[in-house]
Design a protein around this motif. Structure first.
Motif, mmCIF file in Angstrom:
data_model
loop_
_atom_site.group_PDB
_atom_site.id
_atom_site.type_symbol
_atom_site.label_atom_id
_atom_site.label_comp_id
_atom_site.label_asym_id
_atom_site.label_seq_id
_atom_site.Cartn_x
_atom_site.Cartn_y
_atom_site.Cartn_z
ATOM 1 N N PRO A 309 -6.349 81.172 47.808
ATOM 2 C CA PRO A 309 -6.878 80.096 48.661
ATOM 3 C C PRO A 309 -8.376 80.196 48.932
ATOM 4 C CG PRO A 309 -4.773 80.879 49.507
ATOM 5 C CD PRO A 309 -5.142 81.798 48.381
ATOM 6 N N ALA A 310 -8.866 81.410 49.170
ATOM 7 C CA ALA A 310 -10.294 81.548 49.484
ATOM 8 C C ALA A 310 -11.166 81.186 48.292
ATOM 9 C CB ALA A 310 -10.598 82.977 49.946
ATOM 10 N N VAL A 311 -10.717 81.472 47.085
ATOM 11 C CA VAL A 311 -11.470 81.126 45.884
ATOM 12 C C VAL A 311 -11.417 79.619 45.628
ATOM 13 C CG1 VAL A 311 -11.607 81.449 43.379
ATOM 14 C CG2 VAL A 311 -11.147 83.406 44.858
ATOM 15 N N TYR A 374 -22.109 80.436 59.364
ATOM 16 C CA TYR A 374 -21.936 79.147 58.685
ATOM 17 C C TYR A 374 -20.471 78.732 58.541
ATOM 18 C CZ TYR A 374 -26.841 79.824 57.427
ATOM 19 O OH TYR A 374 -28.196 80.006 57.476
ATOM 20 N N ASP A 375 -19.544 79.489 59.132
ATOM 21 C CA ASP A 375 -18.111 79.178 59.055
ATOM 22 C C ASP A 375 -17.640 79.009 57.615
ATOM 23 O OD1 ASP A 375 -17.773 79.207 61.831
ATOM 24 O OD2 ASP A 375 -18.421 77.122 62.006
ATOM 25 N N LEU A 376 -17.987 79.979 56.770
ATOM 26 C CA LEU A 376 -17.652 79.918 55.353
ATOM 27 C C LEU A 376 -16.512 80.864 55.020
ATOM 28 C CD1 LEU A 376 -21.248 79.902 53.836
ATOM 29 C CD2 LEU A 376 -19.709 77.948 54.092
ATOM 30 N N VAL A 377 -15.742 80.508 53.996
ATOM 31 C CA VAL A 377 -14.721 81.432 53.493
ATOM 32 C C VAL A 377 -15.164 82.095 52.191
ATOM 33 C CG1 VAL A 377 -12.804 80.238 54.584
ATOM 34 C CG2 VAL A 377 -13.500 79.570 52.284
ATOM 35 N N ALA A 378 -16.315 81.662 51.648
ATOM 36 C CA ALA A 378 -16.866 82.283 50.445
ATOM 37 C C ALA A 378 -18.358 82.004 50.380
ATOM 38 C CB ALA A 378 -16.176 81.764 49.186
ATOM 39 N N MET A 379 -19.096 82.939 49.788
ATOM 40 C CA MET A 379 -20.534 82.767 49.613
ATOM 41 C C MET A 379 -20.930 83.171 48.202
ATOM 42 S SD MET A 379 -22.543 83.799 53.093
ATOM 43 C CE MET A 379 -24.004 82.976 52.448
ATOM 44 N N PRO A 380 -21.879 82.460 47.606
ATOM 45 C CA PRO A 380 -22.318 82.792 46.245
ATOM 46 C C PRO A 380 -23.187 84.048 46.228
ATOM 47 C CG PRO A 380 -23.662 81.033 47.136
ATOM 48 C CD PRO A 380 -22.592 81.296 48.160
ATOM 49 N N THR A 393 -15.604 86.486 49.023
ATOM 50 C CA THR A 393 -14.667 85.691 49.820
ATOM 51 C C THR A 393 -14.322 86.434 51.104
ATOM 52 O OG1 THR A 393 -12.753 86.626 48.686
ATOM 53 C CG2 THR A 393 -13.714 84.620 47.752
ATOM 54 N N VAL A 394 -13.775 85.689 52.052
ATOM 55 C CA VAL A 394 -13.483 86.286 53.351
ATOM 56 C C VAL A 394 -12.459 87.412 53.237
ATOM 57 C CG1 VAL A 394 -11.688 84.587 53.907
ATOM 58 C CG2 VAL A 394 -12.926 85.738 55.755
ATOM 59 N N ASP A 395 -11.508 87.298 52.292
ATOM 60 C CA ASP A 395 -10.543 88.382 52.146
ATOM 61 C C ASP A 395 -11.197 89.622 51.572
ATOM 62 O OD1 ASP A 395 -10.811 86.726 49.904
ATOM 63 O OD2 ASP A 395 -8.960 87.472 49.011
#
Length: 435
Positions: A309-311, A374-380, A393-395
């Motif tokens: 899901p996070a991806v 930024y309330d993100l679940v993933a960052m580049p 990812t958040v996980d």
């Protein structure tokens, strides 16, 4: 009690409800106490898996009904102490299912496929009958299934090196990887390695990702090296890199050499980054599209069922090539934005380029702060040439900011032994009550 005879393999996975109809867990096994006489073992309770993947003991006297669809508790207090098997006890499914036995009096060989517990007039449950499959004389047919009294089956009690895994895998196959990982931790080392070895490569890869690192290493070491390399190929590159990082340099290199080159390369790259940085925890295979792709293309990609899901929560946009490291990184598009745009829209026109990407050397504490901001679940993650090399990812962040042993079943307990009420509550129970 609703049923006088219960087949225990059919209980596995059934929900456990309190008197109000609220689910409190799922049945995973039954506990039987050995007797000094030739009488069948007494079934003293069931093992249920509760929240936080904790397994507790539920005495047989706590159930108002055991039906084909569910198990219902009576009122009282549940002791949340983690279940531990006593020396004179056995776990019916773990210890007896798939065991090779002989049928008396003619010593016919067979394999245990289920066991039934029966109750007498006093309410005591015992393992009264055993379902055994006899070997077939014809390769194309399954052997005959017979149901026998306990005392007609020899080899049920005691150590054995002839216990298979087919029946137990059937019981476990519906579990999520995290729940199956927890079940493996409850088993003896020998049984755990047998079951792990019997899983297919993809399933074992998923389960390994949910185990503490010391268990991952031990299971991998029990496999032959060709099989270990195959399993590593099925793991996400970041999980495989974490696992290989626990091995010696020699063993790590040997396994990498056995892996397919295109599977090993992203793992090798991840192993180059310093621990505790974005490079060391990122996935090197996020969803990446070029700016001329459509919203429909993007939605089709994130629908792929194998994506975590996070991806799948966002698409990263970059110039060709699409494999990491990509061409110039342009930005990202969250799936909610995709849902608001026409399917024919070009994602290059809706890309968000306002969030600065991470660098491979960015420390975890900074990653955590920016994802929260930024309330993100993933960052580049980009390199010095602004090429996308992966995404955190958040996980990934949780896995590496929680204590190293957070997956260990003995550490995740929160106040072992604390009772919880099943309404309406009588006086609390203390210790393990088998009544």
């Amino acid at each position: 009690m609703t049923t006088a005879r219960v087949y225990i393999a059919r209980l596995a996975g059934l929900p456990v409800y309190d008197p109000n109809g609220d689910q409190v867990g799922r049945i995973r096994d039954a506990v039987a106490r050995l007797r000094t006489t030739n009488r069948p073992p007494q079934v003293v309770g069931l093992v249920a898996e509760m929240t936080a993947r904790r397994r507790i003991f539920l005495p047989m006297g706590r159930f108002t009904s055991i039906d084909p669809d569910a198990v219902v508790l009576n009122t009282g207090m549940l002791n949340l102490r983690r279940f531990e098997k006593r020396p004179n006890e056995l776990l019916v499914l773990e210890d007896l299912l798939d065991r090779r036995v002989t049928i008396l009096p003619d010593e016919t060989p067979g394999t245990v496929v289920d066991l039934a517990m029966d109750t007498n007039r006093t309410g005591e449950w015992s393992l009264g009958r055993v379902a055994v499959r006899q070997p077939s004389r014809r390769l194309t047919r399954r052997g005959q299934l017979v149901e026998l009294e306990w005392d007609r089956v020899h080899g049920l009690i005691g150590l054995t090196d002839t216990q298979g895994t087919a029946g137990l895998l059937t019981v476990l196959e519906q579990m999520r990887p995290a729940d199956l990982a927890n079940a493996l931790q409850e088993m003896s080392d020998t049984r755990r390695n047998e079951v792990a070895a019997a899983l297919d490569d993809e399933r074992l890869a998923d389960v390994l990702g949910e185990l503490p690192e010391h268990d991952q290493v031990e299971i991998l070491a029990a496999l032959d090296q060709e099989r270990a390399a195959d399993v590593l190929e099925e793991m996400d590159a970041d999980d495989a890199a974490d696992l290989l990082g626990e091995l010696s340099v020699t063993e790590r290199q040997r396994l990498l050499d056995l892996m397919e080159p295109d599977e090993a390369e992203p793992v090798r790259q991840l192993l180059k980054y310093a621990a505790g940085t974005a490079g060391s925890v990122m996935t090197s295979e996020p969803v990446i599209l070029t700016p001329d792709a459509t919203v429909a293309d993007a939605l089709a990609r994130i629908r792929e069922p194998q994506l975590p899901p996070a991806v799948a929560a966002q698409v990263f946009v970059a110039r060709a090539p699409m494999a990491t490291p990509t061409g110039k990184y342009l930005g990202m598009v969250h799936f909610q934005r995709l849902l608001r745009e026409p399917p024919s829209a070009i994602i290059g026109g809706v890309v968000d380029s306002g969030i600065n990407p991470l660098r491979p050397e960015t420390p975890l504490i900074e990653i955590t702060r920016r994802m929260a901001m930024y309330d993100l679940v993933a960052m580049p993650v980009v390199d010095a040439n602004n090429r996308l090399v992966g995404a955190v990812t958040v996980d990934d962040v949780l896995d590496h900011t929680l204590p190293p042993d957070w997956r260990d079943r003995d550490v995740t307990d929160e106040a072992p032994g604390s009772p919880v009420a099943v309404p309406p509550p009588p006086a609390p129970a203390t210790g393990r009550n088998d009544g």
